[in-house]
Motif scaffolding. Sequence first.
Motif, PDB file in Angstrom:
ATOM      1  N   MET A  41       0.747  -1.481  -0.021  1.00  0.00           N
ATOM      2  CA  MET A  41      -0.029   0.148  -0.048  1.00  0.00           C
ATOM      3  C   MET A  41       0.852   1.163  -0.096  1.00  0.00           C
ATOM      4  O   MET A  41       0.536   2.285  -0.687  1.00  0.00           O
TER       5      MET A  41
ATOM      6  N   CYS B 104       0.761   4.122  -2.825  1.00  0.00           N
ATOM      7  CA  CYS B 104       0.630   5.522  -2.576  1.00  0.00           C
ATOM      8  C   CYS B 104       1.992   6.571  -2.977  1.00  0.00           C
ATOM      9  O   CYS B 104       1.476   7.595  -3.265  1.00  0.00           O
TER      10      CYS B 104
ATOM     11  N   ARG C 296       1.551   6.965  -6.743  1.00  0.00           N
ATOM     12  CA  ARG C 296       0.331   7.631  -7.064  1.00  0.00           C
ATOM     13  C   ARG C 296       0.839   9.410  -6.599  1.00  0.00           C
ATOM     14  O   ARG C 296       0.613  10.362  -7.426  1.00  0.00           O
ATOM     15  N   LEU C 297       1.461   9.391  -5.557  1.00  0.00           N
ATOM     16  CA  LEU C 297       1.958  10.959  -5.198  1.00  0.00           C
ATOM     17  C   LEU C 297       2.919  11.535  -6.053  1.00  0.00           C
ATOM     18  O   LEU C 297       2.881  12.671  -6.409  1.00  0.00           O
TER      19      LEU C 297
ATOM     20  N   TYR D 294      -4.253   2.032 -10.603  1.00  0.00           N
ATOM     21  CA  TYR D 294      -5.358   1.419  -9.557  1.00  0.00           C
ATOM     22  C   TYR D 294      -5.929  -0.014 -10.051  1.00  0.00           C
ATOM     23  O   TYR D 294      -6.259  -0.719  -9.264  1.00  0.00           O
TER      24      TYR D 294
END
Length: 123
Positions: A48, A52, A55-56, A89
């Motif tokens: 996870m 994250c 994505r950031l 995703y």
Amino acid sequence: MAATHATNDGIAWLAPTEILFLQMQAWHATMAVGVNAAQGSARLTAEMLDFCGRRLLADSRTMRALATSGPGEAMNAPFDWLATAMADYARIDKDLPKIEAAVVDEVTEPLVTAWIQPDGKAA
């Protein structure tokens, strides 16, 4: 394994060697479940956090591209961001259930095999 000893009241008492075996198996199973649960939680957390982080990074690149681009280039940045986001995703949606299933298998395996003696007979 030693034979069980029956009493007059019909209750079967375990022989000392059987009690020792069961205590050792209970301790081993409990510790193995705890260790496997901690390792599985760490694997899920790492996955996870990796997601994250990706994505950031993609979001910050998109914001930087929007801030430094002209009007024509600014129109393409959201489409690139959306394509990357959808791919990320979709990947996490595919990978996370596999990791969760592996963690469940690893955590429950000591409970399933705890009562199997080294000779392969069930306790």
